[in-house]
Design a protein around this motif. Sequence first.
Motif, PDB file in Angstrom:
ATOM      1  N   GLU A  20      -8.637   9.395  -6.078  1.00 23.81           N
ATOM      2  CA  GLU A  20      -9.517   8.808  -5.619  1.00 23.81           C
ATOM      3  C   GLU A  20      -8.623   7.200  -4.773  1.00 23.81           C
ATOM      4  N   ARG A  21      -7.932   6.634  -5.803  1.00 25.78           N
ATOM      5  CA  ARG A  21      -7.040   6.021  -5.474  1.00 25.78           C
ATOM      6  C   ARG A  21      -6.342   5.650  -4.325  1.00 25.78           C
TER       7      ARG A  21
ATOM      8  N   GLU B  36      -8.475   3.051 -17.166  1.00 24.12           N
ATOM      9  CA  GLU B  36      -6.597   3.517 -17.409  1.00 24.12           C
ATOM     10  C   GLU B  36      -7.041   2.115 -18.389  1.00 24.12           C
TER      11      GLU B  36
ATOM     12  N   SER C 127       0.327   7.194  -6.191  1.00 19.10           N
ATOM     13  CA  SER C 127      -0.294   7.561  -6.633  1.00 19.10           C
ATOM     14  C   SER C 127      -0.118   9.592  -6.608  1.00 19.10           C
TER      15      SER C 127
ATOM     16  N   GLU D 145      -8.194   5.492  -2.192  1.00 18.34           N
ATOM     17  CA  GLU D 145      -8.980   4.327  -1.270  1.00 18.34           C
ATOM     18  C   GLU D 145      -7.385   3.523  -0.501  1.00 18.34           C
ATOM     19  N   ILE D 146      -6.146   4.111  -0.262  1.00 23.97           N
ATOM     20  CA  ILE D 146      -5.156   3.639   0.235  1.00 23.97           C
ATOM     21  C   ILE D 146      -5.307   4.751   1.829  1.00 23.97           C
TER      22      ILE D 146
ATOM     23  N   GLU E 177      -7.305  12.442 -14.751  1.00 22.87           N
ATOM     24  CA  GLU E 177      -5.703  11.944 -14.164  1.00 22.87           C
ATOM     25  C   GLU E 177      -6.233  12.799 -13.483  1.00 22.87           C
TER      26      GLU E 177
ATOM     27  N   ARG F  52       2.383   1.542  -3.732  1.00 21.87           N
ATOM     28  CA  ARG F  52       0.894   2.583  -4.340  1.00 21.87           C
ATOM     29  C   ARG F  52      -0.098   4.253  -4.186  1.00 21.87           C
TER      30      ARG F  52
ATOM     31  N   ASP G  43       0.730  -1.096  -0.047  1.00 22.48           N
ATOM     32  CA  ASP G  43      -0.322   0.128  -0.071  1.00 22.48           C
ATOM     33  C   ASP G  43       1.162   0.656  -0.280  1.00 22.48           C
TER      34      ASP G  43
ATOM     35  N   ALA H   5      -8.669  10.794 -10.964  1.00 24.22           N
ATOM     36  CA  ALA H   5      -8.512   9.163 -10.758  1.00 24.22           C
ATOM     37  C   ALA H   5      -7.716   8.649  -9.871  1.00 24.22           C
ATOM     38  N   LEU H   6      -6.436   9.716  -9.555  1.00 25.56           N
ATOM     39  CA  LEU H   6      -5.217   9.147  -9.183  1.00 25.56           C
ATOM     40  C   LEU H   6      -5.572   9.390  -7.725  1.00 25.56           C
TER      41      LEU H   6
END
Length: 599
Positions: A79-80, A180, A32, A83-84, A73, A28, A25, A76-77
């Motif tokens: 949001e990613r 993606e 991100s 999530e972590i 983009e 990731r 994590d 999206a990043l």
Amino acid sequence: MTQNSPPLVLPPGTSRAVAALPEKDRRRLDDSVTRLHTVNGRLWDAEDRVRGASLTAVQVADCKREIDQLNAERNALAERADEILGALADAGRSDAPLHTETLASVVDRLSVLTLRIWHSERASSRDELARRRVPALHRQREELAAALDALITDVISGSRRLPVPARYKLYGRNDSAVTEIKPSRHLNRVIAFGGLSECGKSTSAEFVRQVCGAQRLKIGYLLRQAAHRQGLADPYALSARRQAELLLGELNRFAEAHVDTQLFTIESVHDDASVAELKQLTGGTLQIVYLDASFAVRVERSGMPAQAVAAKDEIKMSRGAHRVAALADHVIDNSGSIAALRAQLRRIAAPAGPVRLRTATPYGLGLSAPVASATADFADAIRSYGPAVRLAALTGSPGEGSWIAGWSDLDLLVVAEHGVTGRITEALERYRTALNGAASLGLTFVTPDELTARRFTPRLAFALHQLQQGHPVLHHVPDLELPSITRAELGLAAVRELPQVILTMRRLRADAGPDTVRQLYKHLVLACRLLLREHNQWETGPDRILTAVSRLPELPAFSVPPLAEISTAWRDGASEQALKPVTTAVDQFLTWYAAQLAA
């Protein structure tokens, strides 16, 4: 991101909290957040460009598309990242007060504020208002960093809840998520060639096309095609990420239109940022090859004045061409011979791999007792030489189980380092002495580097293919790697080898006599085997091959006695009995072959 702009540094409390996450994590999240900061830098640049007074309406439209793509983009990043980061929250406190924004939103604000400080400091030498704002901007950043640390502390303790991280941005799409782009399942392998002017990119790509059957493409062509498809006037004005997406989209189109193509090449890689993004999108599908050569060598090869080559270099370097070397999977020094370059290209385009080989003792190959004993002694000798001898095998009839004493040869294949040539020669002489004329011995001696560079004859390629199909070997080292030989390659090799076999067969036919029956028969069988390969037919054994070839259009059936009869006649000194049917079959084949090739 804007060149040389500062990285995003998370405040200490946030960094400590992130350090508690699992390693996967953390990686990731780092990816991100780093990409989010990069996208914010590119957004800043794009928004500066779109305000230019000299832009045409088409250029403004392109900038607007780029800004929309970068914003998509960016969301999206974020949001990613959320999530972590959500894993840090205490899920048990549903009654805790709800915060107004997510953790990634604060990180995004911190990124933008970092960029604003940097741009303001750059402008302060010419703009008094910007200079006065710099201290206030630093205070804002300190306060925002402290607020982020405090929020993370509250979130971990459960005294503060975070809102749902989904942003539901559309940006002209009907769905809520940014999809993606991924490599097509038909896009097997891509080699991208980079380097400065006259370094050999085009020469290398053309060689890989000719020898390995690659589909050769230019990056500029792919981008122009993508721009035309999407109504973009200047794809080079887009972000590196968006350019990479356009490139991958076009590669996918080509791959899906040419499903039998296993390898694609793209050239010329002059933008390190876009190819880095493309590599991330494609994963292991893409390999970058950087061709390096000194300026003097490149000038000499180009035939151009040094100033012209230097001018071309300057343009490419302004785009980051020289920085591609740091991203490359392979850096080739192309200052040497064309043979060295091609050897390296073949290893990259068609790499060797581990194979499962079947080892057998000479006594299990159908050899006569004296021949098997001499072969066993030879195998023991080369085995004692250590790992310098990689492989030894009897190819042809021993591997096919059709060896006939007094008729068949011993075709010996040895793969060994060049440095043990002398010892191999000595072992071979002892082998011949031990055979005492019981069989004719022929050696094929090849080095491992020759194999991995695929510098071998069609006949050797067929021998390697047989070993990979389970034909036995006398000796091999553990974890041996060999080039993979496909049936398609052998079919093409047959096209190249058959003309030489035909010429030799004509010469033998002109000198036909009882003493040449054996050679003439073997060349007839070899020519028929190669012809069948061209027709994708894979028969083994002379009798089956001669029967199968007679089924080809307009080729009459041969009236050749079985191999057992011909070999017996040869050993008994009665070759005259076999001469007539063999020469008749050769004449039939040569007449048919001439008719097939007639204009």
